[in-house]
Design a protein around this motif. Structure first.
Motif, PDB file in Angstrom:
ATOM      1  N   GLN A   1       0.817  -1.209   0.000  1.00  0.00           N
ATOM      2  CA  GLN A   1       0.000   0.000   0.000  1.00  0.00           C
ATOM      3  C   GLN A   1       0.855   1.265   0.000  1.00  0.00           C
ATOM      4  OE1 GLN A   1      -3.344   0.241   2.606  1.00  0.00           O
ATOM      5  NE2 GLN A   1      -3.697  -1.967   2.633  1.00  0.00           N
ATOM      6  N   ALA A   2       0.199   2.350  -0.378  1.00  0.00           N
ATOM      7  CA  ALA A   2       0.783   3.690  -0.275  1.00  0.00           C
ATOM      8  C   ALA A   2      -0.208   4.563   0.489  1.00  0.00           C
ATOM      9  CB  ALA A   2       1.050   4.280  -1.655  1.00  0.00           C
ATOM     10  N   ARG A   3       0.315   5.566   1.173  1.00  0.00           N
ATOM     11  CA  ARG A   3      -0.536   6.454   1.967  1.00  0.00           C
ATOM     12  C   ARG A   3      -0.513   7.859   1.388  1.00  0.00           C
ATOM     13  NH1 ARG A   3       1.793   7.247   7.620  1.00  0.00           N
ATOM     14  NH2 ARG A   3       3.243   8.538   6.434  1.00  0.00           N
ATOM     15  N   LEU A   4      -1.682   8.467   1.342  1.00  0.00           N
ATOM     16  CA  LEU A   4      -1.798   9.870   0.954  1.00  0.00           C
ATOM     17  C   LEU A   4      -2.330  10.650   2.148  1.00  0.00           C
ATOM     18  CD1 LEU A   4      -2.811   8.118  -1.838  1.00  0.00           C
ATOM     19  CD2 LEU A   4      -2.178  10.395  -2.684  1.00  0.00           C
ATOM     20  N   THR A   5      -1.713  11.786   2.414  1.00  0.00           N
ATOM     21  CA  THR A   5      -2.090  12.607   3.559  1.00  0.00           C
ATOM     22  C   THR A   5      -2.400  14.021   3.091  1.00  0.00           C
ATOM     23  OG1 THR A   5      -0.689  11.321   5.055  1.00  0.00           O
ATOM     24  CG2 THR A   5      -1.359  13.514   5.789  1.00  0.00           C
ATOM     25  N   LEU A   6      -3.581  14.507   3.496  1.00  0.00           N
ATOM     26  CA  LEU A   6      -3.990  15.879   3.218  1.00  0.00           C
ATOM     27  C   LEU A   6      -3.941  16.639   4.532  1.00  0.00           C
ATOM     28  CD1 LEU A   6      -5.500  13.915   1.114  1.00  0.00           C
ATOM     29  CD2 LEU A   6      -6.926  15.897   0.648  1.00  0.00           C
ATOM     30  N   GLU A   7      -3.145  17.687   4.567  1.00  0.00           N
ATOM     31  CA  GLU A   7      -2.977  18.467   5.799  1.00  0.00           C
ATOM     32  C   GLU A   7      -3.838  19.716   5.767  1.00  0.00           C
ATOM     33  OE1 GLU A   7       1.184  19.207   6.055  1.00  0.00           O
ATOM     34  OE2 GLU A   7       1.681  17.189   6.732  1.00  0.00           O
ATOM     35  N   SER A   8      -4.268  20.112   6.964  1.00  0.00           N
ATOM     36  CA  SER A   8      -5.022  21.365   7.138  1.00  0.00           C
ATOM     37  C   SER A   8      -6.216  21.452   6.191  1.00  0.00           C
ATOM     38  CB  SER A   8      -4.097  22.577   6.934  1.00  0.00           C
ATOM     39  OG  SER A   8      -3.033  22.549   7.852  1.00  0.00           O
ATOM     40  N   ILE A   9      -7.016  20.387   6.164  1.00  0.00           N
ATOM     41  CA  ILE A   9      -8.187  20.408   5.301  1.00  0.00           C
ATOM     42  C   ILE A   9      -9.319  21.163   5.982  1.00  0.00           C
ATOM     43  CG2 ILE A   9      -7.527  18.195   4.297  1.00  0.00           C
ATOM     44  CD1 ILE A   9      -9.777  16.901   5.911  1.00  0.00           C
ATOM     45  N   PRO A  10     -10.241  21.734   5.222  1.00  0.00           N
ATOM     46  CA  PRO A  10     -11.364  22.453   5.841  1.00  0.00           C
ATOM     47  C   PRO A  10     -12.208  21.520   6.700  1.00  0.00           C
ATOM     48  CG  PRO A  10     -11.195  22.956   3.503  1.00  0.00           C
ATOM     49  CD  PRO A  10     -10.261  21.817   3.757  1.00  0.00           C
ATOM     50  N   ASP A  11     -12.491  21.945   7.903  1.00  0.00           N
ATOM     51  CA  ASP A  11     -13.286  21.133   8.822  1.00  0.00           C
ATOM     52  C   ASP A  11     -14.761  21.504   8.650  1.00  0.00           C
ATOM     53  OD1 ASP A  11     -13.893  19.329  10.790  1.00  0.00           O
ATOM     54  OD2 ASP A  11     -13.520  20.719  12.438  1.00  0.00           O
ATOM     55  N   ARG A  12     -15.349  21.029   7.555  1.00  0.00           N
ATOM     56  CA  ARG A  12     -16.737  21.365   7.234  1.00  0.00           C
ATOM     57  C   ARG A  12     -17.380  20.211   6.469  1.00  0.00           C
ATOM     58  NH1 ARG A  12     -16.714  22.051   1.954  1.00  0.00           N
ATOM     59  NH2 ARG A  12     -14.957  23.015   0.871  1.00  0.00           N
TER      60      ARG A  12
ATOM     61  N   ALA B   1     -13.058   7.443  -6.087  1.00  0.00           N
ATOM     62  CA  ALA B   1     -13.921   6.340  -6.523  1.00  0.00           C
ATOM     63  C   ALA B   1     -14.208   6.430  -8.019  1.00  0.00           C
ATOM     64  CB  ALA B   1     -15.229   6.354  -5.737  1.00  0.00           C
ATOM     65  N   ASP B   2     -14.445   7.638  -8.523  1.00  0.00           N
ATOM     66  CA  ASP B   2     -14.728   7.806  -9.947  1.00  0.00           C
ATOM     67  C   ASP B   2     -13.533   7.405 -10.812  1.00  0.00           C
ATOM     68  OD1 ASP B   2     -17.257   8.627  -9.361  1.00  0.00           O
ATOM     69  OD2 ASP B   2     -16.882  10.768  -9.643  1.00  0.00           O
ATOM     70  N   ALA B   3     -12.343   7.462 -10.223  1.00  0.00           N
ATOM     71  CA  ALA B   3     -11.145   7.031 -10.943  1.00  0.00           C
ATOM     72  C   ALA B   3     -10.948   5.520 -10.858  1.00  0.00           C
ATOM     73  CB  ALA B   3      -9.918   7.753 -10.390  1.00  0.00           C
ATOM     74  N   GLY B   4     -11.874   4.820 -10.175  1.00  0.00           N
ATOM     75  CA  GLY B   4     -11.792   3.364 -10.081  1.00  0.00           C
ATOM     76  C   GLY B   4     -10.725   2.865  -9.140  1.00  0.00           C
ATOM     77  N   ILE B   5     -10.358   3.670  -8.133  1.00  0.00           N
ATOM     78  CA  ILE B   5      -9.286   3.311  -7.204  1.00  0.00           C
ATOM     79  C   ILE B   5      -9.898   2.813  -5.903  1.00  0.00           C
ATOM     80  CG2 ILE B   5      -7.324   4.192  -5.880  1.00  0.00           C
ATOM     81  CD1 ILE B   5      -7.020   6.310  -8.145  1.00  0.00           C
ATOM     82  N   MET B   6      -9.438   1.650  -5.441  1.00  0.00           N
ATOM     83  CA  MET B   6      -9.934   1.048  -4.209  1.00  0.00           C
ATOM     84  C   MET B   6      -9.171   1.611  -3.019  1.00  0.00           C
ATOM     85  SD  MET B   6     -12.257  -1.309  -3.315  1.00  0.00           S
ATOM     86  CE  MET B   6     -12.378  -2.646  -4.504  1.00  0.00           C
ATOM     87  N   VAL B   7      -9.902   2.136  -2.024  1.00  0.00           N
ATOM     88  CA  VAL B   7      -9.314   2.700  -0.810  1.00  0.00           C
ATOM     89  C   VAL B   7      -9.390   1.666   0.306  1.00  0.00           C
ATOM     90  CG1 VAL B   7      -9.550   4.496   0.942  1.00  0.00           C
ATOM     91  CG2 VAL B   7      -9.884   5.057  -1.472  1.00  0.00           C
ATOM     92  N   ASP B   8      -8.343   1.579   1.124  1.00  0.00           N
ATOM     93  CA  ASP B   8      -8.349   0.638   2.243  1.00  0.00           C
ATOM     94  C   ASP B   8      -8.548   1.404   3.553  1.00  0.00           C
ATOM     95  OD1 ASP B   8      -8.059  -1.440   3.987  1.00  0.00           O
ATOM     96  OD2 ASP B   8      -5.981  -1.875   3.525  1.00  0.00           O
ATOM     97  N   MET B   9      -7.484   1.760   4.242  1.00  0.00           N
ATOM     98  CA  MET B   9      -7.595   2.481   5.504  1.00  0.00           C
ATOM     99  C   MET B   9      -7.970   3.939   5.248  1.00  0.00           C
ATOM    100  SD  MET B   9      -4.098   1.078   7.367  1.00  0.00           S
ATOM    101  CE  MET B   9      -4.321   2.021   8.889  1.00  0.00           C
ATOM    102  N   ILE B  10      -8.861   4.467   6.079  1.00  0.00           N
ATOM    103  CA  ILE B  10      -9.175   5.899   6.088  1.00  0.00           C
ATOM    104  C   ILE B  10      -9.079   6.372   7.523  1.00  0.00           C
ATOM    105  CG2 ILE B  10     -10.862   7.701   5.577  1.00  0.00           C
ATOM    106  CD1 ILE B  10     -12.190   5.805   3.606  1.00  0.00           C
TER     107      ILE B  10
ATOM    108  N   ASP C   1      -1.313   2.316  -7.470  1.00  0.00           N
ATOM    109  CA  ASP C   1      -2.268   3.391  -7.745  1.00  0.00           C
ATOM    110  C   ASP C   1      -1.905   4.700  -7.047  1.00  0.00           C
ATOM    111  OD1 ASP C   1      -3.888   1.850  -9.368  1.00  0.00           O
ATOM    112  OD2 ASP C   1      -5.099   1.122  -7.685  1.00  0.00           O
ATOM    113  N   GLY C   2      -0.817   4.694  -6.263  1.00  0.00           N
ATOM    114  CA  GLY C   2      -0.456   5.888  -5.510  1.00  0.00           C
ATOM    115  C   GLY C   2      -0.234   7.122  -6.368  1.00  0.00           C
ATOM    116  N   PRO C   3       0.648   7.068  -7.389  1.00  0.00           N
ATOM    117  CA  PRO C   3       0.870   8.265  -8.212  1.00  0.00           C
ATOM    118  C   PRO C   3      -0.403   8.752  -8.905  1.00  0.00           C
ATOM    119  CG  PRO C   3       2.648   6.676  -8.521  1.00  0.00           C
ATOM    120  CD  PRO C   3       1.592   5.988  -7.725  1.00  0.00           C
ATOM    121  N   ARG C   4      -1.219   7.816  -9.386  1.00  0.00           N
ATOM    122  CA  ARG C   4      -2.458   8.228 -10.064  1.00  0.00           C
ATOM    123  C   ARG C   4      -3.419   8.886  -9.077  1.00  0.00           C
ATOM    124  NH1 ARG C   4      -7.234   5.256 -12.028  1.00  0.00           N
ATOM    125  NH2 ARG C   4      -6.420   3.362 -11.044  1.00  0.00           N
TER     126      ARG C   4
END
Length: 611
Positions: A465-476, A488-497, A517-520
């Motif tokens: 697996q690869a991990r993607l991290t978004l920092e300081s996202i809007p809390d809304r 999901a629209d890109a057809g990518i399966m997500v595991d841990m959230i 699928d990490g770079p995509r």
């Protein structure tokens, strides 16, 4: 001749008419050629009345004497049930838990079953009796009466079915079966005809009140098929069975649940170093506090935030433990929110579908509900929301997955090929083969752990697996939904959230995808208009400990975190469920981390599966 275990709850034996109705049902089953073992709860509100009487005498009654008192409710019920069956022309005999050799540990009011000697029951069945056993109770090794705690009669029934290798365990209650959610909150809730052990365990732990999670743990461990039915009708009810029997292709979500009375605790500024998380949760486990959601996101500037939830009633004790642990590790401070609830969707079909998270988060956003925390497992997604929005959140997700409709094959988002494996199959598959009758006998005979002991069924490594991290996202509301819809629209399966609680109007969000699928995925997210900083980490490995009894045994996470800390292995991400704890570590330490977990849980490489 087949053996049927029938359990009747308090509402099913509340008065003489209902006792006679239950007796007729047992007699009908016996006259169809089955041997019948009944497990009976205390009548109606008897237990509540006994507790009230005790508190009128002593504000802090001794636990041993409470067990002596509370066990009398079931003894009244079994005697009356035996009298009813005799009056209707059949032979019956009643037993207390102690009389049939149901031996527990000595933890009064919350005892665990260690062993059952079935010989007295088998002899009575052989003599043609309908056997009636008092639920909720047993004796310890010193013959003190003990009780099993909440849901104890369910636990008694399934444990007896396991010990006697019954063909089915019928649970009779005042509802028609297991529903897609609580029909008192969502009028459109639909009865489920069959559900897997894991799905039911998640739902029971999340607040579904039909059955208690301990009884489902027993059923899964010993392969006991459960049939939940209405004691006052012939409705078909719900079957709780193994994954293969319950699975329906094309169904991604089976049910939704709400745990209303939760509290969130966040420890800010936790040093991002081995041992810090272990110290925190060891303090909490030492106070026998059951932790639910655990979320640790990626550290920034060497400091991490760790959030977790507990029952609101445990908040005061939890804060004392968390503050002591924060001082011990040098964390900045502890904050809390006592008014949160957890809404979840559950389904084994999630393993085969993409877009489930996006659909859930969009449903919450559509009614203006903000998500405070997110945690996932292979078959569950949970979101923490404000308590005053809890009912609206449950209705929204139930409607979004059209759970009121009978299941249809292949809804949008179904992926027909097998899912990406969650285990590195180059390592040994450590899952216990519980369907093997020999395994049942070996485990039943284990004196060290007892029938209700914790069983670790797998210690898994996934370094794909690869991990993607978004920092300081809007809390809304709506932000997480838009991210996961694009993925999901890109057809990518997500595991841990993992989304941690926002501080000062922002939050952090991490999730994992297959490494290829990490770079995509990175490119997909970068096109989002509100994404400022996104980090791709391809040097990640996920370790998971799965088991039966993890929900009801305090301290599994502590052992896991402690084993990694002892080898100076830092934890980068934490994600939990009722049947599994996942952590992410540096890929270069993955093999060492796997061995540490095998060692601490007593799994011998490569041949032994049970601890």
């Amino acid at each position: 001749m087949s053996l049927v275990v029938q359990k009747f709850g308090g509402t099913s034996v509340a008065d003489s008419g209902k006792i006679l109705s239950a007796a007729r049902r047992a007699i009908n089953t016996a006259r169809q050629g089955h041997r019948v073992l009944m497990v009976v709860s205390a009548r109606g509100h008897t237990t509540d009345e006994l507790i009230k009487a005790a508190l009128e005498i002593n504000e802090r009654p001794p636990a041993r004497e409470m067990d002596m008192l509370l066990s009398t409710g079931e003894q009244v019920s079994v005697a009356l049930m035996a009298m009813a069956i005799e009056a209707l022309g059949e032979r019956a005999i009643s037993f207390t838990g102690g009389q049939i050799g149901l031996v527990t540990d000595s933890f009064h009011t919350k005892a665990r079953i260690k062993n059952i000697d079935p010989q007295r029951i088998l002899a009575a069945l052989e003599d043609g009796f309908i056997v009636i056993v008092a639920g909720f109770q047993g004796v310890d090794e010193h013959y003190n009466i003990t009780t099993l705690g909440r849901g104890g009669s369910d636990t008694t029934a399934v444990a007896l079915a396991a010990a006697l290798k019954a063909d089915v365990c019928e649970i009779y209650t005042d509802v028609d079966g297991v529903f897609t959610t609580d029909p008192r909150i969502v009028a459109e809730a639909r009865r489920i005809d069959k559900i897997s052990f894991d799905e039911m365990l998640e739902l029971a732990s999340l607040g579904a009140g039909v059955m208690h999670s301990r009884s489902i743990e027993f059923a899964k461990k010993y392969g006991v098929r459960i049939h939940v039915r209405n004691s006052m009708s012939d409705a078909p009810g719900t079957w709780i069975v193994g994954d293969n029997e319950a699975r329906r292709l094309g169904v991604c979500v089976t049910g939704a649940a709400l745990a209303r009375d939760e509290a969130r605790v966040t420890v800010l500024g936790v040093p991002d170093q081995p041992g810090a998380v272990h110290t925190l949760f060891r303090e909490i486990a030492d106070r026998r506090i059951m932790v639910d959601m655990i979320v640790q996101n990626v550290a920034t500037d060497g400091l991490a935030e760790v959030s977790f939830t507990v029952a609101a009633s445990d908040l005061a004790d939890t804060l004392l433990a968390a503050e002591a642990a924060a001082r011990a590790v040098g964390a900045r401070r502890v904050v809390h929110d006592p008014n949160v609830s957890k809404v979840s969707v559950v389904g084994t079909g999630m393993r085969y579908h993409h877009g489930v998270a996006a659909t859930m988060f969009e449903a919450l956003a559509s009614v203006g509900i903000n998500i405070q925390m997110i945690t996932t497992s292979e078959i569950k997604i949970s979101a923490l929301v404000a308590r005053d929005q809890a009912a609206a959140a449950l209705r929204a997700v139930h409607a979004a997955f059209k759970l009121e409709c009978p299941p249809q094959d292949d809804p949008p988002g179904y992926v027909p090929q097998p899912p990406i494996p969650s285990v590195d199959r180059t390592t040994d598959d450590l899952v216990v083969e519980l369907d093997d009758p020999e395994s049942h006998r070996r485990f039943l005979a284990r004196p060290d752990s007892g029938m209700e002991g914790l069983v670790i069924t797998a210690v898994d490594l996934d370094d794909t697996q690869a991990r993607l991290t978004l920092e300081s996202i809007p809390d809304r509301p709506g932000y997480a939904a838009s991210i996961f819809r694009a993925v999901a629209d890109a057809g990518i399966m997500v595991d841990m959230i993992v989304q941690n609680a926002g501080v000062a109007g922002s939050a952090s969000l991490s999730f994992t995808v297959p490494r290829q699928d990490g770079p995509r995925t990175l490119e997909v997210i970068r096109t989002h208009p509100e994404v400022q900083t996104v980090i791709l980490d391809e040097n990640l490995a996920k370790l998971a400990v799965a088991g039966i009894g993890m929900r009801s045994h305090v301290g599994v996470a502590v052992r896991m975190f402690g084993a990694l800390a002892a080898r100076d292995i830092n934890i980068a991400l934490i994600n939990t469920s009722e049947v599994r704890i996942n952590v992410a570590v540096d890929r270069s330490r993955a093999a060492e981390a796997l061995q540490a977990l095998r060692d601490v849980f007593g799994i011998k490489h490569p041949s032994m599966s049970n601890p």
